[in-house]
Design an enzyme around this catalytic site. Structure first.
Site, PDB file in Angstrom:
ATOM      1  N   HIS A  26       0.499  -0.773  -0.211  1.00 11.92           N
ATOM      2  CA  HIS A  26      -0.152   0.052   0.028  1.00 11.92           C
ATOM      3  C   HIS A  26       0.712   1.188   0.008  1.00 11.92           C
ATOM      4  CE1 HIS A  26       0.145   1.351   4.390  1.00 11.92           C
ATOM      5  NE2 HIS A  26       0.757   0.253   4.064  1.00 11.92           N
ATOM      6  N   CYS A  27       0.245   2.673  -0.638  1.00  9.71           N
ATOM      7  CA  CYS A  27       0.798   3.963  -0.420  1.00  9.71           C
ATOM      8  C   CYS A  27      -0.163   4.175   0.544  1.00  9.71           C
ATOM      9  CB  CYS A  27       0.832   4.330  -1.566  1.00  9.71           C
ATOM     10  SG  CYS A  27      -0.334   4.341  -2.897  1.00  9.71           S
ATOM     11  N   MET A  28      -0.125   5.394   0.790  1.00 12.13           N
ATOM     12  CA  MET A  28      -0.742   6.615   1.116  1.00 12.13           C
ATOM     13  C   MET A  28      -1.723   7.049   1.118  1.00 12.13           C
ATOM     14  SD  MET A  28       1.841   9.922   1.700  1.00 12.13           S
ATOM     15  CE  MET A  28       1.470  10.031  -0.222  1.00 12.13           C
TER      16      MET A  28
END
Length: 650
Positions: A26-28
């Site tokens: 996942h990213c932000m």
């Protein structure tokens, strides 16, 4: 059970279960899943999961959840994966995923785009560290400047500056090692060896008395020369060499021989060839960007500001991180990031205009209220997928607003960021040399540009009031009401009767039985489907041809009474790129019942597409009406009384 655990559980089920998950991260704002088989994903169900803002169906399947939420959902996603006792081993999943990927032929799956996504995936896990360490660096810089100016006592505050810098340097000083580890994971090499290759570029142990010379310039190599670009190249070569060696080296000595030979060969290549070569690329790349912005000024800023938002929409903006890092390593700041950040300002301005003009649309305003605060802080995906992209025109005007902000930053010049972080207001503490006021002026210009362009040109009529985004057909009326008003009976009566003819010979099936979730879930509208047995599609109504897809597999029609319908010939026939279809009419052409619309090659489509089943969707029915199917099984082209329009039961 927490709400995030429930969200993760629903997402896993819609993604096809744990057996369909080869990998995830996942990213932000996004949960990024690598599926074993894209065809097993129920996208309609994913979009219905509470908290999901949107999706991007690419090589990795990206589910936009928004900042904060995505971290908690990702954590629970790992838990529900483990809870699933049917989940196969990671080795099995990886192997199966590799096989499926080799068979998957996606329209936008080019080698270049795949490489860009891999590069982006290397840096995505590092983004939280960039943000946190960058803000800490900003605080340390403010304190150091205050000490220099005499506003703070050096003996008291210098130790705090030192401590903050130690925390900051933990990521930035050893970034090449982290990049080497992540690159090895993406390229299929051993992560620990990738970290060592990254560490080699730091030239630990080299002194001025005993330097390593650049064999091309006869000048000493400098630590970090080539930066992350050199590390990416070196680890990419390492992955090939490791795989090659393991073909020949016996298992009994593999653990000893393979890493030794791989590190020695790639290490020497890195020191004597890759570092000088990557250093040349890096310096010219950064120099080229500096030259473009210096000479291009306003124009360059406008173009970059306009172009960045589409990259964010596609999830490809992460590939710019290596460029930002090299600019920071070379010049102490990246002058590219503040310009690109203006795209977020443009969409904030566009969203504010939508809020003002569409304030009667309560559902849209609710979405805006939830997405706007994080958008102002620089996290743009909730605004993109929840507000401006679904409405179409606001996305374009938001891009123009971003271009206006970028032009202002380009006009000022030399506005840079000392670290990578979110855009918007959150980037202010990272602006170098105290030029934060110029950055704020750019933001205000982006806000104003996005607002004005959207207010004047970007407001879709269907978004202004609640429910007007559906061009509704009048609700079903009784025969007495129709006779009293003198209206035509065909579309207003509770039965469509002779106003709709069967457009193919074939087998009629309920829409719920179509083997495609987009249609069977009625996400596009209500209707039915037919599996054709003849090769000519004719118009089922009197009206107009309003759209013909470029690939000819789908045609949109509108009746004289305003009812709109879509005929989608076959499933996944868009991938045929028009082959097997011969269009017999043009957009805007008036048609009658029985007018030939399309010739199809039944045998070719049957062999090349997923299915011949043809959904017929009524796309603008009132929310109070639905289609009731009166006939199923085999029927001949041209028959009537197939369906009727009825009121939904309350």
């Amino acid at each position: 059970m927490s709400k995030h655990h429930q969200t993760a559980k629903e997402l896993l089920q819609a993604l096809g279960g744990s057996s369909n998950i080869a990998n995830y991260t996942h990213c932000m704002t996004r949960l990024r899943v690598t599926p074993v088989d894209h065809n097993r994903i129920d996208e309609a169900s994913i979009k219905q999961v509470k908290g999901v803002v949107g999706v991007v169906n690419d090589d990795t399947y990206q589910i936009i959840l928004g900042p904060g939420v995505v971290t908690k959902v990702a954590e629970q996603f790992g838990i529900v994966l483990q809870e699933d006792s049917a989940a196969p081993s990671s080795e099995d999943l990886t192997s199966k995923g590799t096989d499926m990927k080799s068979e998957l032929k996606k329209k936008n799956n080019t080698p270049f785009k795949n490489f860009l996504r891999k590069v982006g995936s290397i840096f995505i896990p590092l983004i939280p560290a960039f943000v946190g360490a960058g803000l800490i660096a900003g605080i340390a810089s403010i304190l150091a400047n205050s000490i220099t100016a005499g506003d703070l006592d050096k003996d008291t505050w210098q130790q705090y500056v030192t401590i903050l810098n130690v925390i900051k340097n933990a990521i930035f000083s050893y970034l090449v090692i982290y990049v080497g580890i992540n690159a090895a994971k993406e390229f299929g090499a051993t992560p620990a060896l990738g970290g060592v290759i990254g560490g080699i570029t730091l030239l630990t142990g080299v002194t001025e008395e005993f330097p390593i010379m650049n064999i091309f310039t006869d000048q000493p190599l400098t630590a970090g020369q080539g930066g992350v670009i050199g590390v990416l190249i070196a680890v990419w070569l390492l992955s090939f060499l490791e795989k090659f060696l393991r073909r020949f080296i016996p298992d009994a000595i593999d653990i000893i021989v393979t890493p030794t030979i791989a590190l020695l060969i790639v290490g020497l290549l890195t020191i004597f060839f890759i570092m000088p070569f990557a250093g040349l690329i890096s310096s010219n790349l950064i120099g080229g960007i500096d030259w473009t912005l210096e000479r291009g000024g306003v124009f360059a800023g406008f173009v970059l500001g306009v172009a960045f938002l589409p990259l964010v929409m596609l999830g490809l903006h992460q590939v710019l991180i290596p460029i930002h890092i090299e600019m920071i390593n070379t010049a102490g700041m990246t002058i590219l990031l503040p310009i690109l950040a203006m795209s977020g300002a443009g969409q904030v301005g566009a969203t504010l205009a939508l809020w003002v003009r569409c304030r009667k649309n309560k559902s849209l305003v609710t979405i805006i209220k939830g997405a706007l605060p994080v958008g102002i802080l620089g996290i743009g995906e909730p605004l993109i997928y929840g507000v401006i992209l679904p409405l179409g025109r606001p996305f374009i005007t938001a891009c123009i607003g971003g271009g206006i902000g970028g032009a202002v930053i380009g006009m000022f010049g030399n506005v840079g960021s000392i670290a990578i972080g979110p855009s918007g207001l959150a980037l202010i503490p990272l602006i170098a040399h105290g030029l934060w006021l110029k950055y704020i002026i750019g933001l205000l210009a982006g806000y104003a540009g996005g607002f004005i362009c959207t207010y004047l040109f970007g407001i879709p009529k269907e978004a202004i009031t609640e429910g007007s985004n559906n061009k509704e057909v009048p609700e079903a009326k009784t025969k007495t009401e129709v006779a009293a008003t003198g209206e035509k009976k065909e579309m207003n009566d509770t039965t469509l009767g002779s106003a709709f003819n069967l457009p193919f010979d074939g087998y009629i099936v309920p829409l719920e039985e179509v083997p495609d979730a987009v249609f069977s879930s009625k996400m596009m509208g209500d209707g039915f489907a037919i599996e054709p047995t003849n090769n000519t599609l004719v118009s089922p109504i009197n009206g107009e041809v309003v759209s013909i897809f470029p690939t000819k597999h789908a045609i949109g029609l509108k009746t004289d009474q305003g009812l709109e319908l879509l005929i989608h010939v076959g499933l996944e026939t868009v991938n045929l790129n028009g082959k097997g279809f011969t269009c017999l009419i043009k957009e805007g052409e008036k048609v009658k019942q029985g007018t030939p619309l399309l010739k199809i090659d039944l045998n070719y489509i049957k062999q090349s597409a997923k299915s011949l089943v043809t959904p017929i969707i009524f796309t603008n029915l009132s929310e109070h009406n639905q289609i009731q199917l009166l006939k199923t099984g085999y029927n001949e082209q041209g028959i009537t009384n197939i369906i009727e329009l009825v009121s939904k039961k309350q």
